[in-house]
Design a protein around this motif. Structure first.
Motif, PDB file in Angstrom:
ATOM      1  N   PRO A 519       0.719  -1.215   0.114  1.00 16.14           N
ATOM      2  CA  PRO A 519      -0.014  -0.015  -0.052  1.00 16.14           C
ATOM      3  C   PRO A 519       0.997   1.258  -0.020  1.00 16.14           C
ATOM      4  O   PRO A 519       0.548   2.417  -0.420  1.00 16.14           O
ATOM      5  CB  PRO A 519      -0.839  -0.012   1.298  1.00 16.14           C
ATOM      6  N   GLU A 520       2.057   1.216   0.489  1.00 12.61           N
ATOM      7  CA  GLU A 520       2.935   2.327   0.584  1.00 12.61           C
ATOM      8  C   GLU A 520       3.560   2.748  -0.854  1.00 12.61           C
ATOM      9  O   GLU A 520       3.740   3.838  -1.233  1.00 12.61           O
ATOM     10  CB  GLU A 520       3.999   2.415   1.532  1.00 12.61           C
ATOM     11  N   GLU A 521       4.271   1.571  -1.443  1.00  3.77           N
ATOM     12  CA  GLU A 521       4.557   1.846  -2.877  1.00  3.77           C
ATOM     13  C   GLU A 521       4.266   0.814  -3.779  1.00  3.77           C
ATOM     14  O   GLU A 521       4.074  -0.433  -3.624  1.00  3.77           O
ATOM     15  CB  GLU A 521       6.218   1.409  -2.338  1.00  3.77           C
ATOM     16  N   ALA A 522       3.701   1.335  -4.726  1.00  4.68           N
ATOM     17  CA  ALA A 522       3.298   0.696  -5.980  1.00  4.68           C
ATOM     18  C   ALA A 522       3.941  -0.388  -6.637  1.00  4.68           C
ATOM     19  O   ALA A 522       3.553  -1.327  -7.151  1.00  4.68           O
ATOM     20  CB  ALA A 522       2.559   1.900  -7.041  1.00  4.68           C
ATOM     21  N   ASN A 523       5.460  -0.099  -6.676  1.00 10.83           N
ATOM     22  CA  ASN A 523       6.138  -0.824  -7.332  1.00 10.83           C
ATOM     23  C   ASN A 523       6.960  -2.002  -6.430  1.00 10.83           C
ATOM     24  O   ASN A 523       7.872  -2.744  -6.917  1.00 10.83           O
ATOM     25  CB  ASN A 523       7.428  -0.216  -8.079  1.00 10.83           C
ATOM     26  N   THR A 524       6.376  -2.046  -5.388  1.00 11.51           N
ATOM     27  CA  THR A 524       6.906  -3.081  -4.360  1.00 11.51           C
ATOM     28  C   THR A 524       5.792  -4.037  -4.226  1.00 11.51           C
ATOM     29  O   THR A 524       4.630  -3.819  -3.732  1.00 11.51           O
ATOM     30  CB  THR A 524       7.036  -2.278  -2.930  1.00 11.51           C
ATOM     31  N   LYS A 525       6.313  -5.439  -4.322  1.00  9.83           N
ATOM     32  CA  LYS A 525       5.314  -6.643  -3.821  1.00  9.83           C
ATOM     33  C   LYS A 525       5.587  -7.146  -2.667  1.00  9.83           C
ATOM     34  O   LYS A 525       6.759  -6.997  -2.501  1.00  9.83           O
ATOM     35  CB  LYS A 525       5.377  -7.541  -5.112  1.00  9.83           C
ATOM     36  N   VAL A 526       4.473  -7.697  -2.109  1.00  3.96           N
ATOM     37  CA  VAL A 526       4.576  -8.582  -0.887  1.00  3.96           C
ATOM     38  C   VAL A 526       4.345  -9.855  -1.184  1.00  3.96           C
ATOM     39  O   VAL A 526       3.084 -10.208  -1.681  1.00  3.96           O
ATOM     40  CB  VAL A 526       3.737  -8.062   0.245  1.00  3.96           C
ATOM     41  N   ILE A 527       5.386 -10.701  -1.162  1.00  2.00           N
ATOM     42  CA  ILE A 527       5.216 -12.215  -1.440  1.00  2.00           C
ATOM     43  C   ILE A 527       5.012 -13.077  -0.236  1.00  2.00           C
ATOM     44  O   ILE A 527       5.840 -12.882   0.775  1.00  2.00           O
ATOM     45  CB  ILE A 527       6.461 -12.818  -2.157  1.00  2.00           C
ATOM     46  N   LEU A 528       3.996 -13.570   0.087  1.00  3.16           N
ATOM     47  CA  LEU A 528       3.504 -14.407   1.114  1.00  3.16           C
ATOM     48  C   LEU A 528       3.852 -15.808   0.894  1.00  3.16           C
ATOM     49  O   LEU A 528       3.240 -16.402   0.096  1.00  3.16           O
ATOM     50  CB  LEU A 528       2.231 -14.049   1.584  1.00  3.16           C
ATOM     51  N   LEU A 529       4.801 -16.472   1.714  1.00  2.23           N
ATOM     52  CA  LEU A 529       4.962 -18.023   1.672  1.00  2.23           C
ATOM     53  C   LEU A 529       4.640 -18.596   2.730  1.00  2.23           C
ATOM     54  O   LEU A 529       4.997 -18.143   3.748  1.00  2.23           O
ATOM     55  CB  LEU A 529       6.619 -18.163   1.420  1.00  2.23           C
ATOM     56  N   SER A 530       3.700 -19.716   2.628  1.00  2.00           N
ATOM     57  CA  SER A 530       3.486 -20.457   3.761  1.00  2.00           C
ATOM     58  C   SER A 530       3.773 -22.168   3.405  1.00  2.00           C
ATOM     59  O   SER A 530       3.367 -22.652   2.452  1.00  2.00           O
ATOM     60  CB  SER A 530       1.912 -20.215   3.960  1.00  2.00           C
ATOM     61  N   TRP A 531       4.275 -22.575   4.519  1.00  3.28           N
ATOM     62  CA  TRP A 531       4.469 -24.131   4.290  1.00  3.28           C
ATOM     63  C   TRP A 531       4.505 -25.027   5.622  1.00  3.28           C
ATOM     64  O   TRP A 531       4.262 -24.356   6.774  1.00  3.28           O
ATOM     65  CB  TRP A 531       5.939 -24.276   3.737  1.00  3.28           C
ATOM     66  N   SER A 532       3.958 -26.202   5.528  1.00  4.11           N
ATOM     67  CA  SER A 532       4.149 -27.419   6.462  1.00  4.11           C
ATOM     68  C   SER A 532       5.497 -27.502   7.075  1.00  4.11           C
ATOM     69  O   SER A 532       6.351 -27.219   6.401  1.00  4.11           O
ATOM     70  CB  SER A 532       3.194 -28.396   6.206  1.00  4.11           C
ATOM     71  N   TYR A 533       5.330 -28.007   8.444  1.00  2.00           N
ATOM     72  CA  TYR A 533       6.915 -28.623   8.822  1.00  2.00           C
ATOM     73  C   TYR A 533       7.640 -29.634   8.045  1.00  2.00           C
ATOM     74  O   TYR A 533       8.788 -29.490   7.891  1.00  2.00           O
ATOM     75  CB  TYR A 533       6.755 -29.036  10.295  1.00  2.00           C
ATOM     76  N   GLN A 534       6.908 -30.225   7.149  1.00  2.00           N
ATOM     77  CA  GLN A 534       7.307 -31.271   6.387  1.00  2.00           C
ATOM     78  C   GLN A 534       8.355 -30.521   5.341  1.00  2.00           C
ATOM     79  O   GLN A 534       9.300 -31.329   4.747  1.00  2.00           O
ATOM     80  CB  GLN A 534       6.643 -32.097   5.530  1.00  2.00           C
ATOM     81  N   ASP A 535       7.940 -29.469   4.916  1.00  2.00           N
ATOM     82  CA  ASP A 535       8.767 -28.628   3.705  1.00  2.00           C
ATOM     83  C   ASP A 535       9.607 -27.634   4.311  1.00  2.00           C
ATOM     84  O   ASP A 535       9.747 -26.610   3.480  1.00  2.00           O
ATOM     85  CB  ASP A 535       7.889 -28.325   2.520  1.00  2.00           C
ATOM     86  N   GLU A 536      10.088 -27.704   5.503  1.00  2.00           N
ATOM     87  CA  GLU A 536      10.619 -26.531   6.169  1.00  2.00           C
ATOM     88  C   GLU A 536      11.860 -26.197   5.323  1.00  2.00           C
ATOM     89  O   GLU A 536      12.331 -25.039   5.090  1.00  2.00           O
ATOM     90  CB  GLU A 536      10.848 -26.807   7.722  1.00  2.00           C
ATOM     91  N   ASP A 537      12.799 -27.241   4.945  1.00  2.00           N
ATOM     92  CA  ASP A 537      13.801 -26.690   4.379  1.00  2.00           C
ATOM     93  C   ASP A 537      13.638 -26.257   3.068  1.00  2.00           C
ATOM     94  O   ASP A 537      14.285 -25.279   2.526  1.00  2.00           O
ATOM     95  CB  ASP A 537      14.538 -28.112   4.105  1.00  2.00           C
TER      96      ASP A 537
END
Length: 554
Positions: A519-537
């Motif tokens: 919301p502050e900068e139009a050219n900045t993207k926020v990438i959200l990553l979510s994973w389970s403990y099995q794929d922690e690495d």
């Protein structure tokens, strides 16, 4: 590295008052609390000043384990718990708990009531001490004295190949190799028969069961009191004896003697031959000492010493050839009777100790309850044959052994098959991480899949996911940025399941990737990553990769 510390408070380069402190895993455990039969002062008790200067032992000790009821292993127990001060648990087997107070009270009567000694425990102290005892089954305790040869009542000592960090062994007969049991029994019967034939009296405290079947032409007696009470408990705990006795005790109980009569003190003066079974074997007190005094002056009589006698006792003196003994009140006793030594001791000989080491395969060895010179000889033999360190600390001296603990863990077959299906076979030189749930059941550890663990433990499953935010400078729209991320990951991650889903997310295995504008900068993207403990690495790898930005050619 974790350490095990062993400190003898008694029986360090000495026989008697067995008392060993083992410090392991932050706990202090006392193995045995015995008395020395060769002393009549405070030296008969273990030296507790090595561990506490002033104060109660409860603050230092976590528990006490008594291996068996011989006084050199349990004789100082009431002194330790009631006079020095210990309120914690005391563990011993059921037969030991039954017989131990009988022996303690008998010795108290001799020491206090007859000899008039002070600084000794009372009958009430024995009772109070025994209230702290927790009885256990045979394989839940340690073993003090042991013998690798089966006898008429007990089976041979046996131990698993458990490979302990340290094996503590008594070494009373560190330099002795015994004849076979059959040869010793034959010699024993021959000597008794010869003495009876020449009209002598025989005094002993072993193998009375052999004599009953010998058809002697002389009466056989056993001293009432302690012997009678102990024999009662041997009958009671018949299930603790060897297999042969357990199978036949209904038809014939080995501890019921038809031809052996109770002994009265007046019988000692009767003319003619007789055999008397009485305790204690070291002749330091009690009925055995009284009979010995009466019979010592006749060369026709015989005393058979069946085991080790502690230095300072009458038994030790006559075994070493002493023929004039100074008794109470400076009276002198001439010893003319025949003295025979025939080892039917409960202790293992040198061959038996070496056999035990072969069975257990310890990483270190520690010798106690033996004479220093003999222990030194055995120590050299052990180090030479087994290539392990062998220690023989003196009283108050601490031996420290560094350990490298390895905890064995079983693994479920289903989990192993799943892990093998995920990739190539594991390389022994390259450790591989196994994902599973570690559960403890019946004192053993097992690595299983999370599904199996939930089923076995009766638990509900909860999903736990990790979330990470990465800021990325990218002038494109959110869908275009997501498409570019998908293309980039497809080129980098070969062999992984990567999907671009209609709901505006990218899936890499269990990892979910979403894109939104800042919301502050139009050219900045926020990438959200979510994973389970099995794929922690994998999740950590993707977050690091995306922080570096996207290639300009996409």
């Amino acid at each position: 590295m974790p350490e095990i510390k062993v400190t003898p408070l008694g029986a360090g380069q000495d026989v008697g008052r067995s008392c060993i402190i083992v410090s392991i895993g932050g706990k202090n455990i006392m193995l045995d609390c015995g008395m020395h039969m060769g002393y009549n002062d405070d030296r008969r008790f273990p030296d507790f000043s090595y561990i506490v200067q002033n104060g109660r032992l409860t603050d230092f000790l976590d528990c006490v384990i008594i291996s068996h009821f011989h006084l050199d292993h349990c004789g100082a127990l009431p002194y330790m718990s009631e006079m020095v001060g210990y309120d914690g648990p005391i563990y011993m087997t059921h037969p030991t708990k039954a017989i131990c107070p009988i022996l303690l009270e008998d010795f108290r009567k001799i020491t206090v009531d007859k000899k008039g000694e002070t600084n000794f425990f009372t009958s009430q102290m024995i009772k109070d001490c025994m209230k702290k005892v927790i009885p256990l089954n045979l394989h839940q305790t340690v073993q003090g004295d042991y013998n690798m040869t089966p006898d008429r009542h007990l089976g041979a000592a046996w131990i698993d190949k458990c490979r302990p960090d340290i094996l503590i062994s008594e070494s009373t007969y560190a330099t002795t190799i015994r004849d076979s049991k059959r040869c010793r029994e034959r010699d024993f019967l021959k000597k008794v028969h010869e003495s009876i034939e020449r009209g002598g009296k025989v005094f002993l405290n072993t193998h009375v069961d052999l004599l009953e079947r010998m058809n002697l032409k002389a009466p056989i007696y056993f001293s009432t009191g302690l012997t009678e009470k102990a024999n009662h408990y041997y009958k009671l705990f018949i299930t603790w004896t060897n297999q042969k006795i357990r199978k036949t005790f209904v038809q014939r109980n080995m501890f019921e003697f038809k031809h052996i009569k109770a002994f009265d003190r007046s019988y000692a003066d009767n003319p003619g031959p007789m055999v008397v079974f009485a305790t204690p074997g070291m002749l330091h007190a009690g009925q055995s000492l009284q009979i010995f005094k009466k019979w010592a002056g006749n060369e026709k009589n015989m005393v058979i010493m069946p085991g080790y006698c502690v230095q300072g006792t009458i038994g030790h003196k006559i075994l070493n050839g002493q023929r004039k003994l100074e008794m109470e009140g400076r009276a002198t006793l001439d010893v003319k009777l025949q003295v025979e030594y025939m080892s039917f001791s409960a202790h293992a000989d040198a061959k038996g100790i070496m056999q035990l080491i072969r069975m257990a395969e310890p990483r270190n060895m520690l010798l106690v309850h033996g004479e220093a010179v003999k222990m030194e000889f055995l120590k050299g033999k052990i180090e030479q044959e087994f290539s392990i360190d062998c220690y023989m600390p003196a009283n108050g001296e601490t031996t420290t052994v560094t350990t490298n603990p390895k905890v064995p863990v079983d693994m479920s077959l289903n989990l192993l098959k799943r892990e093998m299906a995920l990739g190539p076979l594991p390389d022994p030189k390259k450790p591989r991480i196994m994902h599973g749930t570690l559960i403890m059941k019946d004192n053993s550890l097992k690595l299983v899949s999370s599904e199996q663990a939930l089923k076995e433990l009766g638990l509900n499953e909860h999903q736990l996911r990790f979330t990470c935010r990465v800021q990325l400078h990218d002038p494109h729209s959110d869908p275009d940025t997501l498409r570019r991320i998908y293309t980039h990951l497809k080129s980098v991650l070969k062999g992984y399941a990567i999907q671009h889903l209609p709901d505006g997310t990218v899936m890499v295995e269990s990892i979910v990737i979403k894109v939104s504008s800042s919301p502050e900068e139009a050219n900045t993207k926020v990438i959200l990553l979510s994973w389970s403990y099995q794929d922690e690495d994998l999740g950590s790898f993707l977050s690091t990769l995306l922080k570096k930005g996207l290639p300009s050619g996409l």
